[in-house]
Design a protein around this motif. Structure first.
Motif, PDB file in Angstrom:
ATOM      1  N   LEU A 141       0.866  -1.181   0.000  1.00 22.44           N
ATOM      2  CA  LEU A 141       0.000   0.000   0.000  1.00 22.44           C
ATOM      3  C   LEU A 141       0.898   1.226   0.000  1.00 22.44           C
ATOM      4  O   LEU A 141       1.628   1.477   0.962  1.00 22.44           O
ATOM      5  N   HIS A 142       0.871   1.966  -1.096  1.00 28.73           N
ATOM      6  CA  HIS A 142       1.607   3.231  -1.205  1.00 28.73           C
ATOM      7  C   HIS A 142       0.670   4.325  -0.692  1.00 28.73           C
ATOM      8  O   HIS A 142      -0.320   4.654  -1.325  1.00 28.73           O
ATOM      9  N   TRP A 143       1.016   4.868   0.472  1.00 29.34           N
ATOM     10  CA  TRP A 143       0.122   5.787   1.200  1.00 29.34           C
ATOM     11  C   TRP A 143       0.627   7.216   1.039  1.00 29.34           C
ATOM     12  O   TRP A 143       1.624   7.606   1.642  1.00 29.34           O
TER      13      TRP A 143
ATOM     14  N   TYR B 111      -0.040  -9.355   5.386  1.00 27.89           N
ATOM     15  CA  TYR B 111       1.164  -9.484   4.554  1.00 27.89           C
ATOM     16  C   TYR B 111       1.275  -8.347   3.538  1.00 27.89           C
ATOM     17  O   TYR B 111       1.762  -8.520   2.424  1.00 27.89           O
ATOM     18  N   ILE B 112       0.813  -7.176   3.961  1.00 32.21           N
ATOM     19  CA  ILE B 112       0.888  -5.965   3.137  1.00 32.21           C
ATOM     20  C   ILE B 112       1.805  -4.964   3.832  1.00 32.21           C
ATOM     21  O   ILE B 112       1.648  -4.687   5.027  1.00 32.21           O
ATOM     22  N   THR B 113       2.757  -4.447   3.089  1.00 42.64           N
ATOM     23  CA  THR B 113       3.676  -3.429   3.593  1.00 42.64           C
ATOM     24  C   THR B 113       3.156  -2.056   3.218  1.00 42.64           C
ATOM     25  O   THR B 113       2.836  -1.807   2.049  1.00 42.64           O
ATOM     26  N   VAL B 114       3.083  -1.160   4.201  1.00 45.05           N
ATOM     27  CA  VAL B 114       2.661   0.212   3.939  1.00 45.05           C
ATOM     28  C   VAL B 114       3.899   1.057   3.662  1.00 45.05           C
ATOM     29  O   VAL B 114       4.806   1.143   4.495  1.00 45.05           O
ATOM     30  N   ILE B 115       3.934   1.651   2.477  1.00 41.75           N
ATOM     31  CA  ILE B 115       5.038   2.531   2.084  1.00 41.75           C
ATOM     32  C   ILE B 115       4.526   3.968   2.148  1.00 41.75           C
ATOM     33  O   ILE B 115       3.656   4.367   1.363  1.00 41.75           O
ATOM     34  N   PRO B 116       5.029   4.765   3.083  1.00 43.13           N
ATOM     35  CA  PRO B 116       4.547   6.146   3.194  1.00 43.13           C
ATOM     36  C   PRO B 116       5.211   7.047   2.170  1.00 43.13           C
ATOM     37  O   PRO B 116       6.368   6.810   1.781  1.00 43.13           O
ATOM     38  N   GLU B 117       4.487   8.064   1.743  1.00 45.53           N
ATOM     39  CA  GLU B 117       5.083   9.087   0.876  1.00 45.53           C
ATOM     40  C   GLU B 117       4.890  10.463   1.488  1.00 45.53           C
ATOM     41  O   GLU B 117       3.762  10.909   1.715  1.00 45.53           O
TER      42      GLU B 117
ATOM     43  N   TYR C 222      11.250   0.441   1.923  1.00 43.40           N
ATOM     44  CA  TYR C 222      11.132   1.605   1.052  1.00 43.40           C
ATOM     45  C   TYR C 222      10.439   2.759   1.762  1.00 43.40           C
ATOM     46  O   TYR C 222       9.446   2.568   2.470  1.00 43.40           O
ATOM     47  N   ILE C 223      10.950   3.950   1.536  1.00 39.62           N
ATOM     48  CA  ILE C 223      10.267   5.195   1.906  1.00 39.62           C
ATOM     49  C   ILE C 223      10.138   6.012   0.626  1.00 39.62           C
ATOM     50  O   ILE C 223      11.122   6.194  -0.104  1.00 39.62           O
TER      51      ILE C 223
END
Length: 774
Positions: free
Chosen positions: A193-195, A257-263, A326-327
């Motif tokens: 999830l790209h947040w 099993y979902i990685t949250v990638i903050p933007e 990842y960030i």
């Protein structure tokens, strides 16, 4: 003997009957995404009914949670409760187990025999994806037993990064809504999830060292009405997540099993931050959290050391909340106009010795300095950066991963430079674009046109890359920007069922993909949308209408179809079709003006009506050739589009318009016999922000032999002004009647975009539709 025959008959129908008196539902493994290998075996099915247990390895909390998820899914499908126990084997059970020689950690094997079900994988995540396959194979059948045909499934994803993006900055969404978004990702086998949590229109994450970011930056005084109309609703709007709430989201996603990638986007898209801390900008403000959409000129001051300290402080707190490798640092759409005049920025450029060259300006290289600075900071803290493809400008940070959104070119270039790439091109994967041509009956949106068929057609591995370079393509993601999406129901509508097409692009190998087969599997997935209460677009259930010009017969041939072969009724007189209207049973050949409408009629409800006004002129359905190239990006069905009797609306991407850039629209129409004409008309579609301009010249030439032409009319038009409206422009040339067999129609695009425009001096696009000759 009668009792024995009765018993034998019941056993023979075990796959269809749960007892001699009740109907039994059957599972179907033809799901989305389609597993890589499905092998059916010739044994009796396993009957999923009350008393079946779910077993997991004792002491493994993740597997215990997997078992709980499976029990929830089974209850949604059947309405029944299933018990969970620790254990590794047993009859009449679904066994979740670890252990596999497969290298891919997300691979799994699902085996069904008449004794039970076993899902095995090298990791808990792999087991979870096996659970999703079992879940989606089930019918939604409350109270029924389910026959699971005996099968062996071996499956693994094509890409390790399978993502979806969610912009909560332009419009804010609650914790529960974000969790539902994550649940939707789960159903589609996605793992990122790209947040997108900050932008010019709102800062949505608590940063303890800079409390004004949320006290001030999370609130705007109002929101623009429509597409930057200049009018505002003046209704205060805001919202943000505390750090504890963000951690709650991260944990909720991780359990699935979902990685949250903050933007946190920088150095542009920072107006909300500048409003809170104006000393971080080049001018010192005052600033205002933006009430409109687009790209603000005010950005972080790259010459200010305090800005470098600010971004380090912010990202320090960010990495404490988000454990992702990842960030996302953004890096997109950062105007340089403030830097060009800012003494601090120019001093920094001088101190760093940055120079402009034919590839990059010194200000673009200054942006690379900022991106490199934050990359080093994050690398020192064990993290990696992702940025939009603009981070290529000025030189790419050493370890950066590029997210290619402006088409595929940025991803191709990054892969050639041996950088990892996530493909997310707007041409295929921007789900804020309309998904239907009939935009008047769609929720208000940003524009564009991206039907599910085009999403499904996307192949993420560019053919222009070598096999070695293709190894750098690590994944695929679709984006949802929410400028025009104010409610979660609308957000669901925009991504579903397009996510179904996306997840098959992400998971399945190209040889397993077939659009017609995908459509046949889609209704089963949509039943899960209904069961989970998700809102979704229903365009796939509408009548699909193909309109094909037939110069040989002089007709427009209409071909109608539906996803499920539902009966289609149509009218040609403008009235709305009903069950009493004629039933479509073959190609409709139209040779005169009609108002066409069609509808699919089903017991569960009728589809929307598809309608078209078909207008014939002397040029309609006549042979036509292009003397100069059509722009490849917007060629669609080619020059026959110009004489098919169908007019485009205000959206130039629907396929009803074709484009020319760098050369004229220059076409010749053959009337097939001498014909008297006295007027020629064309329409153009203008969207200045997208470099789409009106014609500068329009002319008509006629010929008896197709070789020697004589000009009979022409007209020039002035360059467009910034204040000229977007939309459809009609041009008509009238002249003394002439008789000719051939007519050449020429329209010139804007060769050099005016100085007031961001694309100044570049050639503009010319989008043209119907050529009407009378």
């Amino acid at each position: 003997m009668k009792q024995l025959l009765k018993l034998t008959g019941c056993l023979a129908l075990a796959g269809l009957m749960s007892s001699c008196g009740s109907v039994q539902e059957e599972a179907n493994y033809q799901i989305i995404p389609l597993p890589q290998e499905i092998v059916t075996t010739q044994v009796n099915p396993f009957i999923l009914k009350s008393g079946v247990k779910i077993l997991y390895p004792e002491g493994n909390e993740k597997m215990q949670r997997n078992a709980k998820f499976l029990a929830e899914y089974l209850k949604t499908a059947t309405g029944r409760d299933f018990s969970i126990e620790a254990g590794t084997e047993g009859k009449n059970a679904i066994v979740l187990a670890l252990g596999s020689e497969v290298e891919n950690p997300e691979a799994y094997q699902l085996k069904v025999t008449d004794q039970g079900v076993t899902i095995t994988a090298p990791t808990e995540a792999g087991v979870f994806y096996g659970i999703q396959t079992l879940r989606k194979s089930l019918p939604i059948a409350q109270g029924a037993d389910v026959a699971l045909p005996a099968v062996e499934i071996k499956d693994a994803p094509r890409f390790g990064y399978r993502g979806a993006h969610f912009d909560v900055s332009r419009h804010f969404f609650t914790i529960d809504e974000v969790k539902t978004y994550i649940d939707m990702l789960t159903l589609h086998n996605m793992n990122r999830l790209h947040w997108h949590i900050t932008d010019d229109q709102g800062w949505r994450l608590e940063i303890k060292k800079y409390p004004k970011l949320t006290e001030i930056g999370s609130q705007r005084s109002g929101t623009v009405i429509g597409r930057n109309s200049g009018e505002y609703d003046n209704t205060p709007y805001g919202g943000f997540y505390t750090q504890e709430q963000a951690k709650e989201i991260v944990d909720y996603a991780a359990e699935r099993y979902i990685t949250v990638i903050p933007e946190i986007d920088l150095p542009g898209h920072m107006l909300a931050a500048l409003t809170a801390y104006p000393e971080l900008g080049c001018t010192g403000g005052p600033y205002e959290v933006w009430r409109q959409w687009g790209v603000a000129d005010d950005v972080l001051c790259a010459g200010n050391d305090q800005v470098l300290k600010f971004i380090e402080d912010v990202y320090s707190e960010l990495i404490d909340i988000f454990p992702s490798e990842y960030i996302h640092v953004g890096g997109d759409e950062c105007p340089k106009v403030r830097w060009e005049k800012c003494p601090k920025c120019q001093a920094r450029i001088k101190a760093l010795g940055l120079k402009s060259d034919k590839n990059h300006s010194k200000e673009e290289r200054l942006q690379s300095f900022v991106i490199n600075h934050i990359e080093k900071f994050l690398n020192d803290h064990g993290r990696q950066i992702i940025g939009w493809d603009e981070i290529l400008e000025g030189g790419l940070a050493p370890n950066a991963t590029v997210m290619s959104w402006r088409g595929e070119s940025g991803g191709i270039e990054a892969a050639k430079q041996k950088h990892d790439v996530i493909m997310t091109p707007n041409t295929y994967l921007y789900f804020d674009y309309y998904q239907a041509k009939d935009t008047e009956n769609e929720p208000f949106g940003i524009g564009g046109y991206l039907p599910i068929e085009r999403v499904y057609s996307y192949e993420p591995m560019p053919a222009s890359l070598t096999p070695e370079e293709q190894q750098y393509i690590k994944g695929v993601q679709a984006n949802l920007w929410t400028e025009y999406i104010a409610t979660f129901s609308h957000a669901q509508y925009m991504v579903l069922p397009r996510w179904a097409a996306l997840c098959e692009v992400q998971w399945s190998t190209p040889d397993k993909k077939n659009y017609e087969d995908f459509l046949s599997r889609l209704p089963r997935l949509i039943k899960w949308y209904d069961a989970e209460g998700y809102n979704y677009a229903k365009h796939v259930f509408d009548v699909k209408a193909e309109f094909n010009p037939n110069p040989a017969d002089g007709t427009l041939d209409i071909i109608l179809s539906t996803i499920d072969n539902a009966p289609v009724h149509y009218t040609l007189d403008g009235t709305e079709p009903t069950s009493a209207s004629p039933v479509y049973d073959g190609v409709l050949k139209v040779k005169e003006n009609v108002d066409f409408s069609a509808i699919a009629i089903r017991p569960t409800g009728n589809s929307r009506v598809v309608s078209e006004k078909i207008n014939f002129s002397k040029s309609s359905m006549k042979p036509i050739v292009a003397n100069q190239p059509v722009n490849k990006q917007y060629e669609f069905k080619g020059v026959t589009t110009l004489v098919d009797g169908l007019k485009g609306n205000g959206n130039y991407k629907t396929g009803r318009w074709i484009a020319f850039r760098g050369n004229d629209m220059d076409v010749t129409i053959d009337f097939k016999q001498p014909t008297e004409i006295s007027s020629v008309a064309i329409s153009t579609c203008v969207e200045k922000g997208d470099w789409v301009f009106d014609a500068r010249e329009f002319s008509v030439e006629v010929s008896d032999d197709g070789t020697n032409f004589k000009k009979v009319a022409s007209e020039n038009y002035p360059a467009m002004k910034e204040t000229d409206k977007n939309g459809i422009y009609d041009h008509k040339l009238t002249f003394t009647p002439v008789t000719a067999q051939y007519v050449k129609v020429i329209a010139s695009p804007e060769k050099s975009i005016p100085e007031w425009h961001g694309g100044k001096n570049y050639p503009g696009f010319l989008f043209v539709d119907e050529i009407t000759v009378n």
